[in-house]
Scaffold this motif. Structure first.
Motif, PDB file in Angstrom:
ATOM      1  N   VAL A  53     -14.196  23.534 -30.779  1.00  0.00           N
ATOM      2  CA  VAL A  53     -13.847  23.627 -29.398  1.00  0.00           C
ATOM      3  C   VAL A  53     -12.675  22.466 -29.066  1.00  0.00           C
ATOM      4  O   VAL A  53     -12.781  21.172 -29.477  1.00  0.00           O
ATOM      5  N   SER A  54     -11.607  22.724 -28.591  1.00  0.00           N
ATOM      6  CA  SER A  54     -10.576  22.091 -28.519  1.00  0.00           C
ATOM      7  C   SER A  54     -10.050  21.871 -27.063  1.00  0.00           C
ATOM      8  O   SER A  54      -9.994  23.066 -26.356  1.00  0.00           O
ATOM      9  N   VAL A  55      -9.321  20.992 -26.576  1.00  0.00           N
ATOM     10  CA  VAL A  55      -8.517  20.859 -25.501  1.00  0.00           C
ATOM     11  C   VAL A  55      -7.337  20.002 -25.501  1.00  0.00           C
ATOM     12  O   VAL A  55      -7.287  19.079 -26.510  1.00  0.00           O
ATOM     13  N   MET A  56      -6.067  20.244 -25.345  1.00  0.00           N
ATOM     14  CA  MET A  56      -4.790  19.337 -25.256  1.00  0.00           C
ATOM     15  C   MET A  56      -4.285  19.643 -23.863  1.00  0.00           C
ATOM     16  O   MET A  56      -4.209  20.773 -23.057  1.00  0.00           O
ATOM     17  N   PRO A  57      -3.387  18.785 -23.522  1.00  0.00           N
ATOM     18  CA  PRO A  57      -2.898  18.633 -22.296  1.00  0.00           C
ATOM     19  C   PRO A  57      -1.575  19.629 -22.260  1.00  0.00           C
ATOM     20  O   PRO A  57      -0.724  19.671 -23.304  1.00  0.00           O
ATOM     21  N   VAL A  58      -1.398  20.231 -21.111  1.00  0.00           N
ATOM     22  CA  VAL A  58      -0.127  20.893 -20.792  1.00  0.00           C
ATOM     23  C   VAL A  58       0.587  20.271 -19.546  1.00  0.00           C
ATOM     24  O   VAL A  58      -0.508  19.536 -18.739  1.00  0.00           O
ATOM     25  N   ALA A  73      10.879  20.080 -22.339  1.00  0.00           N
ATOM     26  CA  ALA A  73      10.159  18.718 -21.965  1.00  0.00           C
ATOM     27  C   ALA A  73       9.400  19.043 -20.728  1.00  0.00           C
ATOM     28  O   ALA A  73       8.356  18.242 -20.661  1.00  0.00           O
ATOM     29  N   ALA A  74       9.896  19.371 -19.913  1.00  0.00           N
ATOM     30  CA  ALA A  74       9.301  19.383 -18.531  1.00  0.00           C
ATOM     31  C   ALA A  74       7.970  20.474 -18.614  1.00  0.00           C
ATOM     32  O   ALA A  74       6.907  20.102 -17.607  1.00  0.00           O
ATOM     33  N   LEU A  75       7.991  21.290 -19.456  1.00  0.00           N
ATOM     34  CA  LEU A  75       6.811  22.321 -19.259  1.00  0.00           C
ATOM     35  C   LEU A  75       5.647  21.799 -20.330  1.00  0.00           C
ATOM     36  O   LEU A  75       4.685  22.151 -20.316  1.00  0.00           O
ATOM     37  N   GLY A  76       6.045  20.728 -21.127  1.00  0.00           N
ATOM     38  CA  GLY A  76       5.173  20.217 -22.304  1.00  0.00           C
ATOM     39  C   GLY A  76       4.178  19.123 -21.653  1.00  0.00           C
ATOM     40  O   GLY A  76       4.558  18.326 -21.012  1.00  0.00           O
ATOM     41  N   GLY A  77       2.903  19.528 -22.438  1.00  0.00           N
ATOM     42  CA  GLY A  77       2.096  18.346 -22.176  1.00  0.00           C
ATOM     43  C   GLY A  77       2.162  17.069 -23.256  1.00  0.00           C
ATOM     44  O   GLY A  77       2.733  17.096 -24.305  1.00  0.00           O
ATOM     45  N   ILE A  78       1.883  15.934 -22.516  1.00  0.00           N
ATOM     46  CA  ILE A  78       2.149  14.816 -23.496  1.00  0.00           C
ATOM     47  C   ILE A  78       0.981  14.279 -24.435  1.00  0.00           C
ATOM     48  O   ILE A  78      -0.046  14.044 -23.871  1.00  0.00           O
ATOM     49  N   VAL A  79       0.814  14.525 -25.701  1.00  0.00           N
ATOM     50  CA  VAL A  79       0.094  14.408 -26.639  1.00  0.00           C
ATOM     51  C   VAL A  79       0.289  13.116 -27.407  1.00  0.00           C
ATOM     52  O   VAL A  79       1.028  12.985 -28.289  1.00  0.00           O
ATOM     53  N   ASP A  80      -0.260  11.911 -27.108  1.00  0.00           N
ATOM     54  CA  ASP A  80       0.024  10.708 -27.429  1.00  0.00           C
ATOM     55  C   ASP A  80      -1.018  10.384 -29.010  1.00  0.00           C
ATOM     56  O   ASP A  80      -0.852   9.692 -29.574  1.00  0.00           O
ATOM     57  N   SER A  81      -2.031  11.005 -28.723  1.00  0.00           N
ATOM     58  CA  SER A  81      -3.122  10.981 -29.745  1.00  0.00           C
ATOM     59  C   SER A  81      -4.033  12.092 -30.254  1.00  0.00           C
ATOM     60  O   SER A  81      -3.874  13.073 -29.355  1.00  0.00           O
TER      61      SER A  81
END
Length: 386
Positions: free
Chosen positions: A205-210, A62-70
């Motif tokens: 093309v994609s981006v997601m948070p870490v 959980a500490a390493l993971g990005g938060i993907v809400d949508s």
């Protein structure tokens, strides 16, 4: 019982931790001399997160993971949203938030959990064989060792797989090249807690948070296999490939570091159902090399590790019965994910342009229901998500 695991990647280390949990003596060997994972990050979907939780790594993950809400899809040329929807229904249904995680950080977490000082690096396996009382591994430096069990988690070009099957197999080029890396979060590219994907002309093309206020990014470019490429020229190549695309895409191209942007030709392997030969078994990419189009390659390797543990819990005194149970539990599920990823790959990358155009039309009327249903169908069916 002593188990030797060849490969200190996600699958091998997950298996090492899982077997140690039930009292198996484990040794891990890898040909690498330092931690340099391929690819910048990985989508750890809820089934993979549940495997890591099972291995005692819930807080660390959980500490390493990005938060993907949508999640959103954007018209690559106009920059107009095609659809945007919450991920909460998925989390509610499967009972676990997914996490995009920087690959090197995930790898280091697993190494530390197993015991990084106990990993034998710079040990390249050159052969493996089974015997009546032990399996034997030979390394390039001439070292030979034996164990009750050898797990070949030695990746897409697996030597263990060739031994188990009795012959080499050819991987299949999926038709596209993936450029990927990490950049600082920039909301002109996409919202900080959203998985944003631009699509058009069979490209993506994609981006997601870490964690650490960073985006994991990737560009998919369809092209023939084996095209020449000079390292460090990603910005120029992508600027040409995505000329005329939306401002968010242009900003990402400006923001990326060409020196650290990876270029990977995407391949997969036809599913096969023989994973065990005597005391030798395969796991992870060695068993089910897949394209990243549904984000299940690493998750499936973690499922292998948990299934292997469960098999030995069920058959603690019969190694061959345990390996047969492992094989039975995993080959159909893993093979199905390979084929699902292949099917999604073909639609995403315009193998049939009419099918891809129809998909774009579907996205413009999507409220999240169909996309989430598809993701959930990939998540369920593993050892912890039945």
């Amino acid at each position: 019982m002593k188990a030797v695991i060849i490969g200190a990647g996600m699958g091998g280390l997950s298996a090492a931790i899982a077997l140690k949990q039930i009292g198996v003596e484990v040794e891990v060997y890898d040909q690498i001399t330092e931690n340099k994972p391929v690819g910048a990050a990985i989508s750890v979907w809820s089934n993979g997160v549940k495997c890591l939780n099972h291995l005692g790594l819930e807080k660390e993950t959980a500490a390493l993971g990005g938060i993907v809400d949508s999640m959103s899809y954007i018209d690559g040329f106009t920059g107009d949203p095609m659809c945007r929807f919450s991920m909460q229904p998925l989390i509610d249904e499967v009972g676990q938030r997914p996490y995009p995680i920087a690959r090197a950080e995930l790898q280091l977490m697993l190494m530390n959990a197993y015991g990084i000082d106990d990993i034998h690096f710079d040990k390249k396996m050159v052969s493996v064989s089974d015997g009546p009382d032990a399996a034997t591994v030979e390394f390039a430096d001439g070292t030979i060792l034996s164990a009750d069990l050898v797990i070949g988690a030695d990746g897409a070009r697996s030597i263990a797989r060739e031994y188990v099957l009795g012959h080499p197999v050819e991987r299949r080029y999926a038709g596209y090249v993936n450029f990927n890396g990490l950049v600082d979060v920039d909301e002109t590219i996409g919202p900080a807690t959203e998985w944003t994907t631009y699509v058009g002309d069979g490209k993506r093309v994609s981006v997601m948070p870490v964690a650490g206020d960073r985006f994991y990014f990737f560009f998919d470019v369809t092209m023939p296999e084996g095209q020449p490429y000079r390292p460090g020229t990603a910005r120029e190549f992508l600027a040409e490939s995505f000329a005329g695309w939306a401002p968010g895409v242009q900003q990402l191209i400006v923001a990326l570091d060409p020196a650290t942007t990876n270029r990977v030709e995407i391949l997969d392997l036809d599913p096969f159902h023989t994973w065990v030969r005597g005391r030798v078994a395969v796991l992870g990419d060695a068993a089910h090399n897949t394209t990243p189009d549904i984000g299940q390659g690493g998750c499936s390797a973690m499922e292998d590790a948990v299934a292997l543990q469960f098999a030995f819990v069920e058959h603690p005194d019969d190694l061959h019965a345990a390996l047969a149970a492992y094989e039975s539990a995993r080959t159909e599920r893993a093979g199905e994910l390979v084929l699902r990823a292949r099917k999604r790959c073909d639609v995403t990358h315009a193998k049939d342009p009419a099918a891809t155009a129809a998909w774009y039309d579907e996205l413009r009327s999507e409220d999240g229901t169909r996309v989430i249903r598809g993701i959930v169908s990939n998540i369920v069916g593993g050892p912890l998500t039945s």
